[in-house]
Design an enzyme around this catalytic site. Structure first.
Site, PDB file in Angstrom:
ATOM      1  N   GLU A  93       2.798   0.609   3.429  1.00  0.00           N
ATOM      2  CA  GLU A  93       2.326  -0.422   4.369  1.00  0.00           C
ATOM      3  C   GLU A  93       2.362  -1.773   3.650  1.00  0.00           C
ATOM      4  OE1 GLU A  93      -0.831   1.789   7.351  1.00  0.00           O
ATOM      5  OE2 GLU A  93      -1.550   1.302   5.347  1.00  0.00           O
ATOM      6  N   HIS A 129       0.837  -1.207   0.000  1.00  0.00           N
ATOM      7  CA  HIS A 129       0.000   0.000   0.000  1.00  0.00           C
ATOM      8  C   HIS A 129       0.870   1.255   0.000  1.00  0.00           C
ATOM      9  CE1 HIS A 129      -2.974   2.772   2.278  1.00  0.00           C
ATOM     10  NE2 HIS A 129      -3.167   2.854   0.989  1.00  0.00           N
TER      11      HIS A 129
HETATM   12  N1  NAD Z   1      -5.970   8.042  -4.101  1.00  0.00           N
HETATM   13  C1  NAD Z   1      -5.211   7.762  -3.070  1.00  0.00           C
HETATM   14  O1  NAD Z   1      -4.812   8.657  -2.302  1.00  0.00           O
HETATM   15  C2  NAD Z   1      -4.797   6.340  -2.796  1.00  0.00           C
HETATM   16  C3  NAD Z   1      -3.686   6.107  -1.956  1.00  0.00           C
HETATM   17  C4  NAD Z   1      -3.272   4.781  -1.733  1.00  0.00           C
HETATM   18  C5  NAD Z   1      -3.954   3.735  -2.317  1.00  0.00           C
HETATM   19  N2  NAD Z   1      -5.028   3.991  -3.124  1.00  0.00           N
HETATM   20  C6  NAD Z   1      -5.702   2.842  -3.748  1.00  0.00           C
HETATM   21  O2  NAD Z   1      -5.217   2.717  -5.071  1.00  0.00           O
HETATM   22  C7  NAD Z   1      -6.249   2.134  -5.887  1.00  0.00           C
HETATM   23  C8  NAD Z   1      -6.491   3.040  -7.085  1.00  0.00           C
HETATM   24  O3  NAD Z   1      -6.857   4.333  -6.621  1.00  0.00           O
HETATM   25  P1  NAD Z   1      -6.540   5.674  -7.458  1.00  0.00           P
HETATM   26  O4  NAD Z   1      -6.570   6.784  -6.483  1.00  0.00           O
HETATM   27  O5  NAD Z   1      -5.372   5.477  -8.343  1.00  0.00           O
HETATM   28  O6  NAD Z   1      -7.900   5.754  -8.312  1.00  0.00           O
HETATM   29  P2  NAD Z   1      -8.179   6.414  -9.735  1.00  0.00           P
HETATM   30  O7  NAD Z   1      -9.638   6.707  -9.756  1.00  0.00           O
HETATM   31  O8  NAD Z   1      -7.219   7.516 -10.025  1.00  0.00           O
HETATM   32  O9  NAD Z   1      -7.830   5.209 -10.725  1.00  0.00           O
HETATM   33  C9  NAD Z   1      -8.569   4.014 -10.730  1.00  0.00           C
HETATM   34  C10 NAD Z   1      -8.130   3.149 -11.878  1.00  0.00           C
HETATM   35  O10 NAD Z   1      -8.973   1.979 -11.895  1.00  0.00           O
HETATM   36  C11 NAD Z   1      -9.440   1.770 -13.217  1.00  0.00           C
HETATM   37  N3  NAD Z   1     -10.733   1.109 -13.143  1.00  0.00           N
HETATM   38  C12 NAD Z   1     -11.926   1.645 -12.811  1.00  0.00           C
HETATM   39  N4  NAD Z   1     -12.899   0.717 -12.884  1.00  0.00           N
HETATM   40  C13 NAD Z   1     -12.297  -0.422 -13.272  1.00  0.00           C
HETATM   41  C14 NAD Z   1     -12.763  -1.727 -13.546  1.00  0.00           C
HETATM   42  N5  NAD Z   1     -14.059  -2.033 -13.409  1.00  0.00           N
HETATM   43  N6  NAD Z   1     -11.841  -2.668 -13.923  1.00  0.00           N
HETATM   44  C15 NAD Z   1     -10.531  -2.358 -14.038  1.00  0.00           C
HETATM   45  N7  NAD Z   1     -10.036  -1.132 -13.809  1.00  0.00           N
HETATM   46  C16 NAD Z   1     -10.908  -0.181 -13.431  1.00  0.00           C
HETATM   47  C17 NAD Z   1      -9.536   3.167 -13.805  1.00  0.00           C
HETATM   48  O11 NAD Z   1      -9.544   3.105 -15.219  1.00  0.00           O
HETATM   49  C18 NAD Z   1      -8.265   3.807 -13.244  1.00  0.00           C
HETATM   50  O12 NAD Z   1      -7.129   3.443 -14.026  1.00  0.00           O
HETATM   51  C19 NAD Z   1      -7.469   1.937  -4.995  1.00  0.00           C
HETATM   52  O13 NAD Z   1      -7.462   0.636  -4.498  1.00  0.00           O
HETATM   53  C20 NAD Z   1      -7.207   2.963  -3.870  1.00  0.00           C
HETATM   54  O14 NAD Z   1      -7.844   2.627  -2.674  1.00  0.00           O
HETATM   55  C21 NAD Z   1      -5.452   5.266  -3.398  1.00  0.00           C
END
Ligand code: NAD
Length: 283
Positions: free
Chosen positions: A150, A138
Protein backbone atom coordinates in the site's frame (compact mmCIF):
# COMPACT_ATOMS: atom_id res chain seq x y z
CA UNK A 1 18.65 1.30 -8.71
CA UNK A 2 18.31 3.18 -5.46
CA UNK A 3 20.42 3.21 -2.32
CA UNK A 4 17.80 2.12 0.20
CA UNK A 5 17.98 2.69 3.94
CA UNK A 6 15.90 0.47 6.23
CA UNK A 7 15.54 1.40 9.90
CA UNK A 8 14.54 -1.46 12.20
CA UNK A 9 15.55 -5.08 11.71
CA UNK A 10 12.49 -6.83 13.11
CA UNK A 11 10.17 -9.08 11.11
CA UNK A 12 9.38 -6.44 8.51
CA UNK A 13 12.63 -4.45 8.28
CA UNK A 14 14.64 -7.58 7.54
CA UNK A 15 12.06 -8.76 4.98
CA UNK A 16 12.06 -5.41 3.16
CA UNK A 17 15.87 -5.43 3.08
CA UNK A 18 15.86 -8.93 1.57
CA UNK A 19 13.31 -7.97 -1.14
CA UNK A 20 15.25 -4.87 -2.10
CA UNK A 21 18.63 -6.63 -2.18
CA UNK A 22 17.20 -9.40 -4.37
CA UNK A 23 15.83 -6.73 -6.70
CA UNK A 24 19.35 -5.29 -7.13
CA UNK A 25 19.18 -2.30 -4.77
CA UNK A 26 21.98 -1.38 -2.36
CA UNK A 27 20.64 -1.60 1.20
CA UNK A 28 21.81 -0.07 4.46
CA UNK A 29 19.95 -1.82 7.29
CA UNK A 30 20.09 -0.05 10.63
CA UNK A 31 19.52 -1.82 13.97
CA UNK A 32 19.96 -0.16 17.35
CA UNK A 33 22.58 -2.72 18.42
CA UNK A 34 25.50 -3.99 16.32
CA UNK A 35 24.85 -7.52 17.70
CA UNK A 36 21.32 -7.39 16.24
CA UNK A 37 22.68 -6.05 12.95
CA UNK A 38 25.09 -9.01 12.80
CA UNK A 39 22.34 -11.48 13.67
CA UNK A 40 20.14 -9.97 10.94
CA UNK A 41 22.90 -10.48 8.36
CA UNK A 42 23.27 -14.12 9.48
CA UNK A 43 19.49 -14.62 9.17
CA UNK A 44 19.52 -13.02 5.72
CA UNK A 45 22.27 -15.38 4.59
CA UNK A 46 20.27 -18.34 5.91
CA UNK A 47 17.14 -17.19 4.11
CA UNK A 48 19.05 -16.73 0.83
CA UNK A 49 20.64 -20.17 1.27
CA UNK A 50 17.16 -21.68 1.52
CA UNK A 51 16.35 -20.10 -1.86
CA UNK A 52 19.52 -21.62 -3.32
CA UNK A 53 18.59 -25.06 -1.87
CA UNK A 54 15.16 -24.79 -3.47
CA UNK A 55 16.75 -23.93 -6.83
CA UNK A 56 15.15 -20.46 -6.87
CA UNK A 57 18.46 -18.58 -6.73
CA UNK A 58 21.99 -19.34 -7.94
CA UNK A 59 24.96 -19.20 -5.56
CA UNK A 60 26.27 -16.18 -7.52
CA UNK A 61 22.94 -14.35 -7.14
CA UNK A 62 22.95 -15.11 -3.40
CA UNK A 63 26.46 -13.72 -3.01
CA UNK A 64 25.59 -10.62 -5.03
CA UNK A 65 22.43 -9.97 -2.97
CA UNK A 66 24.35 -10.41 0.31
CA UNK A 67 27.08 -8.10 -0.96
CA UNK A 68 24.52 -5.35 -1.50
CA UNK A 69 23.47 -5.25 2.16
CA UNK A 70 25.33 -3.45 4.93
CA UNK A 71 23.93 -3.91 8.43
CA UNK A 72 25.01 -1.31 10.95
CA UNK A 73 24.05 0.29 14.24
CA UNK A 74 25.05 3.75 12.96
CA UNK A 75 22.11 5.97 12.03
CA UNK A 76 24.58 8.23 10.15
CA UNK A 77 25.15 5.46 7.60
CA UNK A 78 21.68 6.32 6.20
CA UNK A 79 22.97 9.68 5.02
CA UNK A 80 23.95 8.19 1.66
CA UNK A 81 20.50 6.76 0.88
CA UNK A 82 18.05 8.01 -1.77
CA UNK A 83 15.09 6.45 0.02
CA UNK A 84 14.77 5.49 3.69
CA UNK A 85 11.94 3.23 4.90
CA UNK A 86 11.48 3.06 8.65
CA UNK A 87 10.08 -0.17 10.07
CA UNK A 88 10.53 0.27 13.81
CA UNK A 89 7.99 -0.53 16.52
CA UNK A 90 4.39 0.63 15.86
CA UNK A 91 4.60 3.59 18.25
CA UNK A 92 3.91 7.11 16.98
CA UNK A 93 6.22 8.87 19.47
CA UNK A 94 9.16 6.62 18.46
CA UNK A 95 8.47 7.10 14.76
CA UNK A 96 8.11 10.89 15.05
CA UNK A 97 11.42 11.13 16.85
CA UNK A 98 13.05 9.00 14.17
CA UNK A 99 11.68 11.15 11.33
CA UNK A 100 13.10 14.24 12.95
CA UNK A 101 16.55 12.52 13.20
CA UNK A 102 16.36 11.28 9.61
CA UNK A 103 15.43 14.76 8.37
CA UNK A 104 18.51 16.18 10.05
CA UNK A 105 20.80 13.44 8.72
CA UNK A 106 19.69 12.83 5.16
CA UNK A 107 20.52 15.06 2.20
CA UNK A 108 17.76 17.25 0.72
CA UNK A 109 16.64 14.90 -2.10
CA UNK A 110 16.18 11.82 0.14
CA UNK A 111 12.63 10.49 0.38
CA UNK A 112 11.55 9.29 3.83
CA UNK A 113 8.87 6.61 4.15
CA UNK A 114 7.12 4.69 6.90
CA UNK A 115 6.10 1.04 6.87
CA UNK A 116 3.49 1.79 9.55
CA UNK A 117 0.40 -0.43 9.55
CA UNK A 118 -2.00 2.19 10.89
CA UNK A 119 -0.40 5.35 12.24
CA UNK A 120 -0.93 8.78 10.63
CA UNK A 121 1.90 9.37 8.16
CA UNK A 122 1.12 13.11 8.20
CA UNK A 123 2.31 13.32 11.81
CA UNK A 124 5.68 11.85 10.82
CA UNK A 125 5.88 14.11 7.73
CA UNK A 126 5.31 17.22 9.86
CA UNK A 127 8.31 16.35 12.03
CA UNK A 128 10.49 17.01 8.98
CA UNK A 129 11.34 20.06 6.91
CA UNK A 130 10.40 18.07 3.77
CA UNK A 131 6.77 16.93 4.20
CA UNK A 132 6.35 16.76 0.41
CA UNK A 133 8.99 13.97 0.41
CA UNK A 134 7.33 11.76 3.04
CA UNK A 135 4.87 8.94 2.31
CA UNK A 136 3.89 5.49 3.55
CA UNK A 137 5.25 2.36 1.87
CA UNK A 138 3.38 -0.44 3.62
CA UNK A 139 4.67 -3.94 2.88
CA UNK A 140 2.86 -7.08 4.05
CA UNK A 141 4.15 -9.99 6.08
CA UNK A 142 6.18 -11.94 4.99
CA UNK A 143 7.57 -9.13 2.83
CA UNK A 144 9.48 -11.56 0.60
CA UNK A 145 6.29 -13.51 -0.19
CA UNK A 146 3.39 -11.06 -0.28
CA UNK A 147 3.23 -9.17 -3.54
CA UNK A 148 1.08 -6.22 -2.47
CA UNK A 149 2.26 -2.88 -1.09
CA UNK A 150 0.00 0.00 0.00
CA UNK A 151 1.36 3.42 -0.99
CA UNK A 152 0.06 5.89 1.56
CA UNK A 153 -0.57 9.45 0.42
CA UNK A 154 -0.48 12.02 3.27
CA UNK A 155 -1.98 15.45 2.52
CA UNK A 156 1.43 17.06 2.07
CA UNK A 157 3.17 14.63 -0.31
CA UNK A 158 4.13 15.57 -3.88
CA UNK A 159 3.14 13.55 -6.95
CA UNK A 160 6.85 13.15 -7.71
CA UNK A 161 7.46 11.43 -4.36
CA UNK A 162 4.51 9.08 -4.92
CA UNK A 163 5.80 8.17 -8.42
CA UNK A 164 9.30 7.48 -7.09
CA UNK A 165 7.84 5.31 -4.30
CA UNK A 166 5.70 3.40 -6.84
CA UNK A 167 8.69 2.86 -9.15
CA UNK A 168 10.71 1.47 -6.22
CA UNK A 169 7.92 -0.88 -5.12
CA UNK A 170 7.41 -2.15 -8.67
CA UNK A 171 11.17 -2.66 -9.10
CA UNK A 172 10.90 -5.08 -6.14
CA UNK A 173 8.30 -7.07 -8.12
CA UNK A 174 5.36 -5.87 -6.02
CA UNK A 175 1.95 -4.49 -7.00
CA UNK A 176 1.12 -1.11 -5.51
CA UNK A 177 -2.26 0.30 -4.53
CA UNK A 178 -2.52 3.92 -3.48
CA UNK A 179 -4.45 4.61 -0.28
CA UNK A 180 -5.37 7.67 1.77
CA UNK A 181 -3.64 8.39 5.08
CA UNK A 182 -6.35 6.89 7.34
CA UNK A 183 -5.79 4.39 10.14
CA UNK A 184 -5.41 0.89 8.74
CA UNK A 185 -5.49 2.15 5.14
CA UNK A 186 -7.48 -0.53 3.24
CA UNK A 187 -6.13 -3.92 4.21
CA UNK A 188 -5.81 -3.59 7.99
CA UNK A 189 -9.04 -1.56 8.30
CA UNK A 190 -10.82 -4.62 6.85
CA UNK A 191 -8.63 -7.40 8.28
CA UNK A 192 -8.36 -6.41 11.93
CA UNK A 193 -12.06 -6.46 12.89
CA UNK A 194 -12.04 -10.05 11.62
CA UNK A 195 -8.95 -10.97 13.67
CA UNK A 196 -10.29 -9.18 16.75
CA UNK A 197 -13.68 -10.87 16.48
CA UNK A 198 -11.97 -14.25 16.19
CA UNK A 199 -10.42 -13.61 19.64
CA UNK A 200 -13.85 -12.64 20.96
CA UNK A 201 -15.37 -15.89 19.64
CA UNK A 202 -12.61 -17.77 21.42
CA UNK A 203 -13.32 -15.85 24.64
CA UNK A 204 -17.02 -16.67 24.29
CA UNK A 205 -16.16 -20.36 24.02
CA UNK A 206 -17.80 -20.75 20.60
CA UNK A 207 -14.99 -23.04 19.40
CA UNK A 208 -11.35 -23.85 20.09
CA UNK A 209 -8.66 -21.76 18.40
CA UNK A 210 -7.69 -24.78 16.29
CA UNK A 211 -11.28 -25.23 15.10
CA UNK A 212 -11.73 -21.51 14.37
CA UNK A 213 -8.52 -21.60 12.29
CA UNK A 214 -9.62 -24.77 10.50
CA UNK A 215 -13.08 -23.31 9.83
CA UNK A 216 -11.77 -20.10 8.26
CA UNK A 217 -9.15 -21.90 6.20
CA UNK A 218 -11.62 -24.48 4.97
CA UNK A 219 -14.57 -22.17 4.34
CA UNK A 220 -12.82 -19.10 2.98
CA UNK A 221 -9.77 -20.64 1.33
CA UNK A 222 -7.43 -18.54 3.50
CA UNK A 223 -3.85 -19.87 3.69
CA UNK A 224 -4.02 -19.70 7.49
CA UNK A 225 -6.68 -19.06 10.12
CA UNK A 226 -6.94 -15.93 12.32
CA UNK A 227 -4.90 -17.22 15.28
CA UNK A 228 -2.03 -18.43 13.11
CA UNK A 229 -2.09 -15.04 11.37
CA UNK A 230 -2.14 -13.07 14.64
CA UNK A 231 0.90 -15.07 15.79
CA UNK A 232 2.67 -14.31 12.50
CA UNK A 233 1.92 -10.57 12.68
CA UNK A 234 2.95 -10.37 16.36
CA UNK A 235 0.44 -9.79 19.15
CA UNK A 236 2.08 -6.53 20.31
CA UNK A 237 1.89 -5.15 16.77
CA UNK A 238 -1.70 -6.41 16.44
CA UNK A 239 -2.67 -4.65 19.68
CA UNK A 240 -1.01 -1.40 18.51
CA UNK A 241 -2.88 -1.66 15.18
CA UNK A 242 -6.26 -2.16 16.88
CA UNK A 243 -5.60 0.69 19.28
CA UNK A 244 -4.76 3.06 16.42
CA UNK A 245 -7.88 1.97 14.51
CA UNK A 246 -10.08 2.39 17.57
CA UNK A 247 -8.54 5.77 18.33
CA UNK A 248 -9.34 6.96 14.81
CA UNK A 249 -12.83 5.50 14.24
CA UNK A 250 -14.26 4.66 17.71
CA UNK A 251 -15.87 1.62 16.12
CA UNK A 252 -16.35 -1.13 18.75
CA UNK A 253 -15.17 -3.74 16.25
CA UNK A 254 -11.71 -2.20 16.62
CA UNK A 255 -11.70 -2.18 20.45
CA UNK A 256 -9.00 -4.76 21.31
CA UNK A 257 -10.34 -8.00 22.80
CA UNK A 258 -9.24 -8.22 26.47
CA UNK A 259 -7.43 -11.54 25.92
CA UNK A 260 -5.14 -9.90 23.34
CA UNK A 261 -4.11 -7.23 25.82
CA UNK A 262 -3.48 -9.82 28.56
CA UNK A 263 -1.34 -11.94 26.25
CA UNK A 264 0.82 -8.93 25.33
CA UNK A 265 1.25 -8.14 29.05
CA UNK A 266 2.35 -11.75 29.53
CA UNK A 267 4.90 -11.26 26.69
CA UNK A 268 3.17 -13.93 24.64
CA UNK A 269 3.76 -12.11 21.36
CA UNK A 270 3.40 -14.92 18.81
CA UNK A 271 6.15 -16.47 16.71
CA UNK A 272 8.70 -13.82 17.55
CA UNK A 273 8.62 -14.64 21.29
CA UNK A 274 8.13 -18.38 20.78
CA UNK A 275 4.60 -18.39 22.19
CA UNK A 276 1.32 -16.75 21.28
CA UNK A 277 -1.96 -18.52 20.58
CA UNK A 278 0.27 -21.44 19.59
CA UNK A 279 3.59 -22.67 20.99
CA UNK A 280 6.62 -22.33 18.68
CA UNK A 281 9.27 -23.65 21.04
CA UNK A 282 11.01 -26.73 19.75
CA UNK A 283 10.50 -29.56 22.19
N1 NAD B 1 4.25 -7.63 11.66
C1 NAD B 1 3.54 -7.39 10.58
O1 NAD B 1 2.80 -8.26 10.09
C2 NAD B 1 3.63 -6.05 9.90
C3 NAD B 1 3.20 -5.94 8.56
C4 NAD B 1 3.31 -4.69 7.92
C5 NAD B 1 3.83 -3.61 8.59
N2 NAD B 1 4.23 -3.74 9.89
C6 NAD B 1 4.80 -2.56 10.55
O2 NAD B 1 6.21 -2.66 10.50
C7 NAD B 1 6.77 -1.99 11.64
C8 NAD B 1 7.69 -2.96 12.37
O3 NAD B 1 6.95 -4.10 12.75
P1 NAD B 1 7.62 -5.56 12.91
O4 NAD B 1 6.52 -6.54 12.79
O5 NAD B 1 8.83 -5.67 12.06
O6 NAD B 1 8.02 -5.48 14.47
P2 NAD B 1 9.17 -6.22 15.27
O7 NAD B 1 8.72 -6.24 16.69
O8 NAD B 1 9.56 -7.50 14.62
O9 NAD B 1 10.40 -5.21 15.08
C9 NAD B 1 10.37 -3.91 15.61
C10 NAD B 1 11.72 -3.26 15.43
O10 NAD B 1 11.67 -1.96 16.06
C11 NAD B 1 12.81 -1.81 16.88
N3 NAD B 1 12.47 -0.92 17.98
C12 NAD B 1 11.72 -1.19 19.07
N4 NAD B 1 11.65 -0.11 19.88
C13 NAD B 1 12.37 0.85 19.27
C14 NAD B 1 12.69 2.18 19.61
N5 NAD B 1 12.23 2.73 20.74
N6 NAD B 1 13.47 2.90 18.73
C15 NAD B 1 13.91 2.34 17.58
N7 NAD B 1 13.65 1.07 17.22
C16 NAD B 1 12.89 0.34 18.05
C17 NAD B 1 13.12 -3.22 17.36
O11 NAD B 1 14.46 -3.30 17.80
C18 NAD B 1 12.86 -4.02 16.08
O12 NAD B 1 13.99 -3.95 15.21
C19 NAD B 1 5.60 -1.48 12.47
O13 NAD B 1 5.34 -0.16 12.12
C20 NAD B 1 4.46 -2.41 12.02
O14 NAD B 1 3.20 -1.84 12.19
C21 NAD B 1 4.17 -4.94 10.55
Amino acid sequence: MVALGVVGSGIMGSGIAECAALAGHEVVLRSRQQATADATMAALEKSLNRRVDKGKLSAEERDAALGRVTATSELDALARCDLVIESVVEDLAVKKHLFSDLDRLCPDPTILASNTSTLPVIEMAMETGRPEQVCGIHFFNPATVMDLVELVRPLTVSDGTMSTARAFVESCGKRAVEVADRAGFVVNALLFPYLNNAIRLLELGVASKEDIDTAMQGACGFPMGPFALLDLVGLDTSLAILEALYHEYRDPNYAPAPLLRRMVSAEQLGRKSGRGFYDYHRH
